[in-house]
Enzyme design. Structure first.
Site, short mmCIF file in Angstrom:
data_model
loop_
_atom_site.label_atom_id
_atom_site.label_comp_id
_atom_site.label_asym_id
_atom_site.label_seq_id
_atom_site.Cartn_x
_atom_site.Cartn_y
_atom_site.Cartn_z
N LYS A 90 -9.03 5.95 8.53
CA LYS A 90 -9.52 4.78 7.81
C LYS A 90 -8.38 4.22 7.00
O LYS A 90 -7.70 4.95 6.27
CB LYS A 90 -10.68 5.19 6.87
N GLN A 111 -2.86 6.96 2.02
CA GLN A 111 -4.28 6.75 2.32
C GLN A 111 -5.02 8.08 2.51
O GLN A 111 -6.21 8.19 2.18
CB GLN A 111 -4.40 5.89 3.58
N LYS A 114 -5.86 9.30 -1.02
CA LYS A 114 -6.76 8.33 -1.65
C LYS A 114 -8.17 8.48 -1.09
O LYS A 114 -9.16 8.56 -1.83
CB LYS A 114 -6.24 6.92 -1.37
N LYS A 126 -3.24 3.72 8.86
CA LYS A 126 -2.81 2.39 8.43
C LYS A 126 -2.17 1.67 9.61
O LYS A 126 -1.69 2.32 10.53
CB LYS A 126 -1.77 2.50 7.30
N GLY A 165 -8.71 -4.70 5.93
CA GLY A 165 -7.65 -5.60 5.50
C GLY A 165 -6.62 -4.93 4.59
O GLY A 165 -6.82 -3.81 4.11
N ASP A 166 -5.54 -5.62 4.39
CA ASP A 166 -4.50 -5.27 3.41
C ASP A 166 -3.74 -6.60 3.21
O ASP A 166 -4.31 -7.67 3.47
CB ASP A 166 -3.62 -4.13 3.93
N THR A 210 -11.57 -3.65 -4.65
CA THR A 210 -10.31 -3.02 -5.06
C THR A 210 -9.94 -3.44 -6.48
O THR A 210 -9.60 -2.60 -7.33
CB THR A 210 -9.18 -3.37 -4.07
N ASN A 241 -6.15 -10.94 -2.99
CA ASN A 241 -7.48 -10.35 -3.10
C ASN A 241 -7.60 -9.38 -4.28
O ASN A 241 -8.51 -9.47 -5.10
CB ASN A 241 -7.83 -9.66 -1.77
N SER A 377 -15.42 0.21 1.58
CA SER A 377 -15.40 0.17 3.04
C SER A 377 -16.28 1.30 3.60
O SER A 377 -17.00 1.10 4.58
CB SER A 377 -13.98 0.33 3.57
#
Ligand code: NDP
Ligand code: 2IT
Length: 445
Positions: A90, A111, A114, A126, A165-166, A210, A241, A377
């Site tokens: 993810k 990630q 996290k 990622k 997204g990123d 976020t 964002n 998410s």
């Protein structure tokens, strides 16, 4: 760094030459993990760190597309499926000209920890492309996304790998990516991507999550010292964002947010930033921050330069990696900074982190402070799995509980390891132990 870990780290660096950001992320995590290996010799025997630093799978692919002038363009696409001990891979997709393997791997590595910290069943991954969306038409963005997905679709799935997204990838891009996935596979597989539109499987609060989560985490840190956001003078870097939603949440808690930036410059609005105008310029018009100063009086726009020249009591770096260096950190500390919450991934350099920690201020590292996005998410995946859609209030309450839980986990882990208040150590150790235990339980894979 612990000598045993340093030897492993040096091997990782030598095996992955030229990937500076990945080296930085690995070094930062390893620096926290010495005491864990004293307590858990089984992690060394099982070569957990060596396995963790080698992604389970790395995919690099050609992305051909045609621009509006009919010219053929070629970009490079990536997906690094780093670790699936806790769940399907993810993590987001980043479209930015600076993207190369070293950036995708640093983001994927972070990630893993996290996602473990969120307490949700998600592994780490990622991806992205060295595509520059700046100045591209909607039709060009759509053709790029369709071509990107034409390769990516065979590697992802709701039980395999779930992108989101990123930087450079928001609701519009997720829409085009989802449409192409559905078309190729002939499956309406909602759980294959997160960050979808609300009317077709997305979750309320995911767009805000976020930025909101970063502020909730930072508020929890402030509370440990009897403080809050109320009355703080806040500077937020970026205006995408994460930044805009962090600004909105900080203001709702009584802060005065005086500055934000994009890659061209920064604005200072001493009266407090107008979020509605920011959203209009950045989200609706996809314009530049410079326009904000044109439309609002008594606003300074500084072309180029560093937003960290603006004094603040709370700093929320929400733009990109290594945007806040040691000298800027020292200046902010001298001028009254009390807390830093990282909305971006690895925005503070190692030098800056050392300055913050030496000064004794509250420092919340990205892998804890910005985990609210990926956590929501996971809530979107949960809603998709049960074909349900939750209210804004309920989803926001779940996000708040998750952020408070991450804060508590970092705090108690730091205490347990004799480093009270050290959220870097708390986040790295708590995330690592959870993944390491799962990896050992699942055997040598
Ligand atoms: P956006 O694309 O929405 O916004 C990015 C912002 O950062 C823009 O203001 C952009 O300015 C600025 N920026 C990007 N690259 C650079 C650069 N090289 N130098 C200076 N400014 C730059 O992205 P997000 O807000 O989603 O992401 C921001 C950060 O938050 C990233 O580090 C991302 O990894 C992290 N993050 C995002 C999550 C999410 O849910 N979206 C979750 C967790 C972390 P410009 O428009 O001029 O390029
Ligand atoms: O860095 C991040 O955590 C993200 N870009 C969000 C990833 C996600 O899967 O929501």
């Amino acid at each position: 760094m612990d000598a045993r870990l340093e030897a492993i780290r040096n091997t990782v660096l030598a095996r992955n030459p030229g990937e500076d950001e990945f080296h930085q992320a690995v070094t930062e995590v390893f620096e926290s993990l010495g005491p864990v290996h004293d307590r858990h010799p089984e992690f060394l025997e099982g070569a957990v760190l060596e396995r963790l630093c080698e992604p389970e799978r790395q995919i690099i692919f050609r992305v051909p597309w045609t621009d509006d002038a009919g010219r053929v363009q070629i970009n490079r696409g990536f997906r690094v499926e780093f670790n699936s001990a806790l769940g399907p891979y993810k993590g987001g997709l980043r479209f930015h000209p600076s993207v190369y393997l070293g950036i995708v791997k640093f983001l994927g590595f972070e990630q893993i920890f996290k996602n473990a910290l969120t307490g949700m069943p998600i592994g780490g991954g990622k991806g992205g492309a060295d595509f520059d969306p700046r100045g591209r038409s909607d039709a060009e963005i759509m053709r790029f996304c369709q071509s990107f997905m034409t390769e990516l679709y065979r590697h992802i799935g709701e039980y395999t790998d779930v992108p989101a997204g990123d930087i450079g990838v928001g609701g519009r891009e997720i829409g085009y990516l989802f449409g192409q996935y559905k078309r190729i596979t002939n499956r309406y597989e909602s759980g294959v991507l997160t960050g979808k539109g609300i009317s077709w499987g997305g979750s309320l609060v995911r767009p805000e999550a976020t930025g909101y989560g970063t502020v909730i985490f930072t508020e929890e840190m402030l509370k440990t010292r009897g403080q809050s956001f109320d009355g703080q003078r806040v500077v937020v870097s970026g205006s995408g964002n994460v930044a805009i939603n962090a600004i909105a949440k900080a203001q709702s808690l009584g802060a005065v947010v005086v500055a934000c930036s994009d890659s061209s410059g920064y604005i200072v609005d001493e009266a407090g930033l107008n979020v509605a105008l920011l959203r209009q310029i950045k989200e609706v018009e996809r314009g530049r921050l410079k326009d904000y100063a044109v439309r609002r009086s008594a606003v300074a726009y500084v072309e180029g330069g560093s937003i960290w020249d603006v004094d603040a009591t709370v700093a929320l770096p929400c733009a990109t990696q290594n945007e806040l260096g040691g000298e800027a950190a020292a200046r902010l500390v001298r001028n009254g900074l009390v807390a830093v919450g990282e909305g971006a991934n690895m925005p503070s350099t190692r030098h800056a982190i050392a300055v913050f920690q030496d000064s004794g201020l509250l420092f919340g590292p990205g892998k804890a402070a910005n985990a609210g996005g990926v956590a929501t998410s996971a809530l979107e995946m949960q809603q998709n799995a049960t074909r349900d859609s939750w209210s804004f209030e309920y989803t926001e309450q779940r996000l708040t509980e998750i952020m408070v839980g991450i804060h508590r986990r970092c705090e108690t882990t730091a205490d347990e390891y004799g480093a009270p208040g050290n959220y870097v150590l708390g986040a790295n150790v708590a995330g690592f132990v959870k993944v390491a235990d799962a990896m050992l339980a699942q055997g040598l894979i």
